[in-house]
Each structure stands twice: as structure tokens, then as C-alpha cells.
Motif scaffolding. Structure first.
Motif, PDB file in Angstrom:
ATOM      1  N   GLY A   1       0.818  -1.211   0.000  1.00 25.63           N
ATOM      2  CA  GLY A   1       0.000   0.000   0.000  1.00 25.63           C
ATOM      3  C   GLY A   1       0.846   1.251   0.000  1.00 25.63           C
ATOM      4  N   ILE A   2       1.889   1.277   0.840  1.00 19.43           N
ATOM      5  CA  ILE A   2       2.792   2.429   0.869  1.00 19.43           C
ATOM      6  C   ILE A   2       3.561   2.534  -0.441  1.00 19.43           C
ATOM      7  N   MET A   3       4.003   1.391  -0.989  1.00 16.01           N
ATOM      8  CA  MET A   3       4.693   1.420  -2.280  1.00 16.01           C
ATOM      9  C   MET A   3       3.809   2.017  -3.368  1.00 16.01           C
ATOM     10  N   GLY A   4       2.505   1.792  -3.260  1.00 21.84           N
ATOM     11  CA  GLY A   4       1.587   2.326  -4.258  1.00 21.84           C
ATOM     12  C   GLY A   4       1.441   3.825  -4.225  1.00 21.84           C
ATOM     13  N   THR A   5       1.940   4.476  -3.159  1.00 23.18           N
ATOM     14  CA  THR A   5       1.841   5.945  -3.063  1.00 23.18           C
ATOM     15  C   THR A   5       3.158   6.647  -3.399  1.00 23.18           C
ATOM     16  N   ILE A   6       4.208   5.882  -3.636  1.00 16.35           N
ATOM     17  CA  ILE A   6       5.511   6.479  -3.953  1.00 16.35           C
ATOM     18  C   ILE A   6       5.501   7.005  -5.391  1.00 16.35           C
ATOM     19  N   ARG A   7       6.150   8.111  -5.611  1.00 16.71           N
ATOM     20  CA  ARG A   7       6.100   8.754  -6.928  1.00 16.71           C
ATOM     21  C   ARG A   7       6.847   7.969  -8.004  1.00 16.71           C
ATOM     22  N   HIS A   8       7.902   7.277  -7.615  1.00 15.62           N
ATOM     23  CA  HIS A   8       8.683   6.543  -8.607  1.00 15.62           C
ATOM     24  C   HIS A   8       7.834   5.425  -9.214  1.00 15.62           C
ATOM     25  N   TRP A   9       7.980   5.197 -10.503  1.00 12.48           N
ATOM     26  CA  TRP A   9       7.112   4.254 -11.209  1.00 12.48           C
ATOM     27  C   TRP A   9       7.361   2.800 -10.813  1.00 12.48           C
ATOM     28  N   LEU A  10       8.599   2.461 -10.445  1.00 14.61           N
ATOM     29  CA  LEU A  10       8.915   1.057 -10.181  1.00 14.61           C
ATOM     30  C   LEU A  10       8.175   0.487  -8.972  1.00 14.61           C
ATOM     31  N   PRO A  11       8.244   1.114  -7.776  1.00 14.60           N
ATOM     32  CA  PRO A  11       7.480   0.568  -6.655  1.00 14.60           C
ATOM     33  C   PRO A  11       5.977   0.576  -6.905  1.00 14.60           C
ATOM     34  N   ARG A  12       5.480   1.591  -7.610  1.00 12.14           N
ATOM     35  CA  ARG A  12       4.053   1.616  -7.936  1.00 12.14           C
ATOM     36  C   ARG A  12       3.680   0.461  -8.851  1.00 12.14           C
ATOM     37  N   ALA A  13       4.557   0.142  -9.803  1.00 11.54           N
ATOM     38  CA  ALA A  13       4.294  -0.973 -10.722  1.00 11.54           C
ATOM     39  C   ALA A  13       4.293  -2.307  -9.977  1.00 11.54           C
ATOM     40  N   ILE A  14       5.255  -2.489  -9.066  1.00  9.22           N
ATOM     41  CA  ILE A  14       5.307  -3.723  -8.280  1.00  9.22           C
ATOM     42  C   ILE A  14       4.049  -3.879  -7.435  1.00  9.22           C
ATOM     43  N   SER A  15       3.624  -2.777  -6.813  1.00  3.41           N
ATOM     44  CA  SER A  15       2.408  -2.805  -5.995  1.00  3.41           C
ATOM     45  C   SER A  15       1.184  -3.145  -6.837  1.00  3.41           C
ATOM     46  N   THR A  16       1.097  -2.550  -8.004  1.00  2.91           N
ATOM     47  CA  THR A  16      -0.049  -2.799  -8.880  1.00  2.91           C
ATOM     48  C   THR A  16      -0.107  -4.256  -9.327  1.00  2.91           C
ATOM     49  N   VAL A  17       1.034  -4.825  -9.680  1.00  2.00           N
ATOM     50  CA  VAL A  17       1.077  -6.225 -10.111  1.00  2.00           C
ATOM     51  C   VAL A  17       0.607  -7.142  -8.988  1.00  2.00           C
TER      52      VAL A  17
END
Length: 241
Positions: free
Chosen positions: A37-53
Motif C-alpha cells: 500500500g505504501i509502495m503504491g503511493t511512492i512517486r517513482h514508477w517502479l514501486p508503484r508498478a510492483i504494488s499494482t502487479v
């Protein structure tokens, strides 16, 4: 009634397995929900992509299918067999954690932007503003939905008997098959599931009240609303964040 009293120790044993599954699954789901959930709020695309997957994959797979995969398919592919109870906890945690991650992400995003900007102006690091300002407010918003997810996870444990775990439902099913007393056998399970759910609901409500009290959203214990109103100057804002 005599039927239930005589077999109460068996039902208690099954309920204890259900409780262990619930708390084990909740612990894993909570950790996964907070991390992704926290990774999904980080601006960088990589942690957001991992969270989304993670969220999209495990939210889209039925918990029962995931249990079958962990208990039966994984050993054939890897040659390593998981303990049935561990496989159930892993499947439940992965599934519910994906839902929880979305709750965490949306709760963090709901924190007023002005407060986040104020922490930036105070030169707080990302970790400091997340720990001291963002998460305390988001936590209070997460808890009502987390409470629902905890109850759903507890109810989802009712299918773990299909992979060989002797939980409360397994006990009731064995009683039905051995005695033919279908109604009475499942009344015992009905009552115990209900009692477990009520304890979980009570615990989550206590956490909600505690979180809201820390944020000043509920009157402190021992003070009435009338006394608080009298002590608050006219035109002042009630409550701090």
C-alpha cells in the motif's frame, strides 16, 4: 444439546485451529498491505508498478484456488510440500493483503495535501513525515475497512478443510458424516464462528476508538460532550489533526 456438550472439546479444538488461521492470515495480510500500500503511493514508477502487479494478481485469484495451488500444485512443480496449515495461511494472507493494500493506498492519499506540504516545509524526510504525520491519520481511516477484511478472512478459513486442515468446519462436517446429525452438527459451528466474529469486531472497534481519540476526533474518556462544548471558545475549530 447433549450432542453438543459431549463433543464440545472437538469443537473447541477446531475453533482453536480457526483462530490460529485467522490471526496468522491477518498478520501476513497486514504486513503485505502496509508494504504494498505504501509502495503504491511512492512517486517513482517502479514501486508503484510492483504494488499494482501484486494487487491485481492476488485480488483476482480466488482464495480457494490459491490454497489448492499452494497445497497441491506447488509440490508438483517444486518438489517441496508446504504444511497444510501454512499453505492455508499463505493463501489467505496473499489474497486479503491485496485488498488491504488498496485500503492503505487510498487512506494515505486521503490525508490532506496541505499537511504533507507542511511537513516538506519543515524539512522532514519522507520516512519522518510518513511515520509522524501521514500514517497516524491514514491509520484511523484504514481501521473500519480493515475490520471488514478481518471478518472476511475469518470466514474464508471455513474452506481450509478442503486441503486437509482440521478446522471448525472440518469438525462439523466429520460430526455430520459420523452421526447423521446435520442440523445439530452445524449449529455448533454456527455458534462458535459467531462468537469468534464478535470478539474480532469488538477488538477492531477498540482500535478505531483509540486511533480516533489520539487524533482528537472523539471526546477523551471521562469528559462529556457538554463539558467539552463549554470549554471550547465560540468560533474555534473542534479537533486537531
Amino acid at each position: 444439546m447433549d450432542f453438543l456438550i459431549q463433543r464440545l472439546p472437538l469443537y473447541i479444538d477446531g475453533a482453536w485451529i480457526t483462530i490460529q488461521l485467522t490471526f496468522g492470515g491477518c498478520a501476513l495480510a497486514f504486513v503485505l498491505a502496509m508494504v504494498f500500500g505504501i509502495m503504491g503511493t511512492i512517486r517513482h514508477w517502479l514501486p508503484r508498478a510492483i504494488s499494482t502487479v501484486y494487487v491485481e494478481v492476488f485480488r483476482g485469484i480466488a482464495a480457494l484456488v490459491l490454497m489448492f495451488w499452494m497445497a497441491f500444485a506447488l509440490p508438483q512443480l517444486s518438489g517441496f510440500r508446504l504444511d497444510d496449515m501454512f499453505a492455508a495461511i499463505l493463501a489467505l494472507g496473499l489474497n486479503v493483503g491485496a485488498y488491504g493494500a488498496e485500503v492503505v493506498r487510498s487512506s494515505i492519499n486521503a490525508v490532506p495535501k496541505a499537511q504533507v506540504e507542511a511537513t516538506v516545509a519543515l524539512n522532514l524526510s519522507w520516512f519522518q513525515r510518513t511515520r509522524l504525520v501521514v500514517l497516524p491519520q491514514a491509520w484511523a481511516q484504514m481501521l473500519p475497512t480493515f475490520g471488514n477484511l478481518v471478518i472476511e478472512l475469518m470466514k474464508a478459513t471455513a474452506v481450509v478443510y478442503l486441503i486437509g486442515v482440521a478446522d471448525l468446519t472440518a469438525v462439523a462436517q466429520n460430526m455430520r458424516e459420523s452421526t447423521g446429525e446435520t442440523v445439530v452438527a452445524f449449529i455448533g459451528a454456527f455458534i462458535l464462528y459467531y462468537l469468534i466474529a464478535q470478539v474480532l469486531i469488538f477488538g477492531m472497534r477498540m482500535l478505531e476508538r483509540r486511533a480516533n481519540r489520539k487524533l482528537g476526533r472523539t471526546p477523551p474518556r471521562g469528559k462529556s460532550l457538554k463539558s467539552l462544548a463549554q470549554s471550547t471558545p465560540v468560533g474555534s475549530a473542534g479537533g486537531t489533526f
